[in-house]
Design an enzyme around this catalytic site. Structure first.
Site, PDB file in Angstrom:
ATOM      1  N   SER A 199       1.149  -1.161  -0.023  1.00  0.00           N
ATOM      2  CA  SER A 199       0.473  -0.101   0.101  1.00  0.00           C
ATOM      3  C   SER A 199       1.204   1.199   0.015  1.00  0.00           C
ATOM      4  O   SER A 199       2.025   1.165   0.272  1.00  0.00           O
ATOM      5  CB  SER A 199      -1.351   0.619   1.205  1.00  0.00           C
ATOM      6  OG  SER A 199      -0.093  -0.438   2.365  1.00  0.00           O
ATOM      7  N   CYS A 213      -5.641   2.079  13.812  1.00  0.00           N
ATOM      8  CA  CYS A 213      -5.507   0.864  14.394  1.00  0.00           C
ATOM      9  C   CYS A 213      -4.347   0.842  15.361  1.00  0.00           C
ATOM     10  O   CYS A 213      -4.171  -0.290  16.025  1.00  0.00           O
ATOM     11  CB  CYS A 213      -7.017  -0.258  14.669  1.00  0.00           C
ATOM     12  SG  CYS A 213      -5.606  -1.176  13.306  1.00  0.00           S
ATOM     13  N   GLY A 245       6.766   1.887   2.313  1.00  0.00           N
ATOM     14  CA  GLY A 245       8.101   1.874   2.149  1.00  0.00           C
ATOM     15  C   GLY A 245       8.624   1.252   0.620  1.00  0.00           C
ATOM     16  O   GLY A 245       9.764   0.525   0.895  1.00  0.00           O
ATOM     17  N   LYS A 246       7.520   1.201   0.097  1.00  0.00           N
ATOM     18  CA  LYS A 246       8.377   0.521  -1.542  1.00  0.00           C
ATOM     19  C   LYS A 246       9.442   1.208  -2.070  1.00  0.00           C
ATOM     20  O   LYS A 246      10.272   0.643  -2.390  1.00  0.00           O
ATOM     21  CB  LYS A 246       7.069   0.751  -2.445  1.00  0.00           C
ATOM     22  CG  LYS A 246       6.289  -0.104  -2.329  1.00  0.00           C
ATOM     23  CD  LYS A 246       4.646  -0.256  -2.095  1.00  0.00           C
ATOM     24  CE  LYS A 246       4.630   0.922  -3.515  1.00  0.00           C
ATOM     25  NZ  LYS A 246       3.773   1.852  -1.886  1.00  0.00           N
ATOM     26  N   THR A 247       9.380   2.506  -2.315  1.00  0.00           N
ATOM     27  CA  THR A 247      10.751   3.184  -2.423  1.00  0.00           C
ATOM     28  C   THR A 247      11.932   3.209  -1.714  1.00  0.00           C
ATOM     29  O   THR A 247      12.884   2.771  -2.383  1.00  0.00           O
ATOM     30  CB  THR A 247       9.967   4.626  -2.530  1.00  0.00           C
ATOM     31  OG1 THR A 247       8.370   4.477  -3.730  1.00  0.00           O
ATOM     32  CG2 THR A 247      10.542   5.574  -3.697  1.00  0.00           C
ATOM     33  N   ASP A 283      10.095   1.948 -10.850  1.00  0.00           N
ATOM     34  CA  ASP A 283       9.425   2.803  -9.438  1.00  0.00           C
ATOM     35  C   ASP A 283       8.136   2.884 -10.261  1.00  0.00           C
ATOM     36  O   ASP A 283       8.458   3.687 -11.683  1.00  0.00           O
ATOM     37  CB  ASP A 283      10.234   3.809  -8.328  1.00  0.00           C
ATOM     38  CG  ASP A 283       9.129   4.125  -7.458  1.00  0.00           C
ATOM     39  OD1 ASP A 283       8.593   2.823  -7.118  1.00  0.00           O
ATOM     40  OD2 ASP A 283       9.411   5.401  -7.312  1.00  0.00           O
ATOM     41  N   GLU A 284       6.992   2.796  -9.483  1.00  0.00           N
ATOM     42  CA  GLU A 284       5.697   2.938  -9.543  1.00  0.00           C
ATOM     43  C   GLU A 284       5.118   3.183 -10.745  1.00  0.00           C
ATOM     44  O   GLU A 284       4.501   3.020 -11.907  1.00  0.00           O
ATOM     45  CB  GLU A 284       5.397   4.889  -9.631  1.00  0.00           C
ATOM     46  CG  GLU A 284       6.176   5.851  -8.229  1.00  0.00           C
ATOM     47  CD  GLU A 284       4.809   5.495  -7.574  1.00  0.00           C
ATOM     48  OE1 GLU A 284       3.907   4.838  -7.967  1.00  0.00           O
ATOM     49  OE2 GLU A 284       5.514   6.549  -6.325  1.00  0.00           O
ATOM     50  N   CYS A 292      -1.333   0.978   9.673  1.00  0.00           N
ATOM     51  CA  CYS A 292      -3.240   1.587   9.796  1.00  0.00           C
ATOM     52  C   CYS A 292      -3.157   2.335  11.403  1.00  0.00           C
ATOM     53  O   CYS A 292      -2.515   2.502  11.603  1.00  0.00           O
ATOM     54  CB  CYS A 292      -3.883   0.227  10.410  1.00  0.00           C
ATOM     55  SG  CYS A 292      -5.815   1.253   9.757  1.00  0.00           S
ATOM     56  N   PHE A 313       2.576   4.088   1.463  1.00  0.00           N
ATOM     57  CA  PHE A 313       3.288   4.728   3.104  1.00  0.00           C
ATOM     58  C   PHE A 313       4.457   3.109   3.306  1.00  0.00           C
ATOM     59  O   PHE A 313       4.035   3.362   4.728  1.00  0.00           O
ATOM     60  CB  PHE A 313       2.420   5.178   3.888  1.00  0.00           C
ATOM     61  CG  PHE A 313       1.593   6.110   3.512  1.00  0.00           C
ATOM     62  CD1 PHE A 313       2.146   7.301   3.310  1.00  0.00           C
ATOM     63  CD2 PHE A 313       0.597   6.363   3.061  1.00  0.00           C
ATOM     64  CE1 PHE A 313       1.796   8.890   2.203  1.00  0.00           C
ATOM     65  CE2 PHE A 313      -0.160   7.885   2.437  1.00  0.00           C
ATOM     66  CZ  PHE A 313       0.514   8.666   2.577  1.00  0.00           C
TER      67      PHE A 313
END
Length: 190
Positions: free
Chosen positions: A24, A155, A28-30, A95-96, A152, A26
């Site tokens: 998803s 929560c 940390g993929k990049t 990326d992306e 999340c 945020f």
């Protein structure tokens, strides 16, 4: 450098690989892509990095993570341009990937079959929780898949969804924390 050239020649004979980093917003993929590419640089491997020209959220000629780490990249209009710009390299970073056209899986295969290590990062799902762009096809052909999770904001559980905060039904809406937040399955659906 002779040692690395010998490794490159052997890898070319054996074939390259495709690695996919997904998750998803945020998650940390990049950041993970930059980490892997920097390790390749430390190993004195020649790298090229590509991003879609349509992604204008940060600077045009660099990948920038949410943690402000960056690495130079080349923006391209379509996936086939990657083939033209990635000659004589050991590692290609993309990326992306979700914003690229449906040619991207074929481009990744061509590069890997030439002995190039291809590292791809992107969203696996859109804001509606559906597979996004060419990502499912890349996932199917990748030697390795790393799925990252954000936290999340509701929560604190692992988040796998990118929840859209603004009322816009367009499939692609560039934005950051003002437009999206990471949510777990329960908080996404509630």
């Amino acid at each position: 450098m002779v040692f690395n050239e010998e490794i490159f020649k052997r890898k070319s004979e054996l074939g390259g690989s495709i690695e996919l980093i997904c998750g998803s917003m945020f998650s940390g993929k990049t950041e993970e892509l930059i980490r892997r590419l920097n390790r390749a640089r430390i190993a004195k491997l020649k790298i090229e990095i590509f991003s879609p020209k349509a992604d204008t959220r940060f600077v045009e000629d660099a990948l920038v993570s949410h943690n402000a780490n960056s690495i130079p990249s080349t923006p391209v209009d379509n996936a086939s341009a990657i083939l033209l710009l990635s000659s004589d390299v050991h590692v290609v970073g993309i990326d992306e990937a979700q914003f690229f056209d449906d040619e991207l899986p074929d481009v990744c295969n061509v590069l890997a079959n030439k002995g190039i290590r291809v590292i791809v990062a992107g969203l696996d799902m859109d804001f509606k929780g559906r597979p996004f762009g060419p990502m499912p096809a890349i996932m199917a052909i990748a030697e390795s898949v790393t799925k990252l999770h954000a936290v999340c904001v509701r929560c604190g559980n692992p988040a796998l969804y990118s929840y859209r905060l603004v009322p816009d039904e367009a499939k692609i809406l560039l934005g950051e924390q003002e437009s999206y937040e990471p949510r777990c399955r329960i908080c996404y659906h509630s």
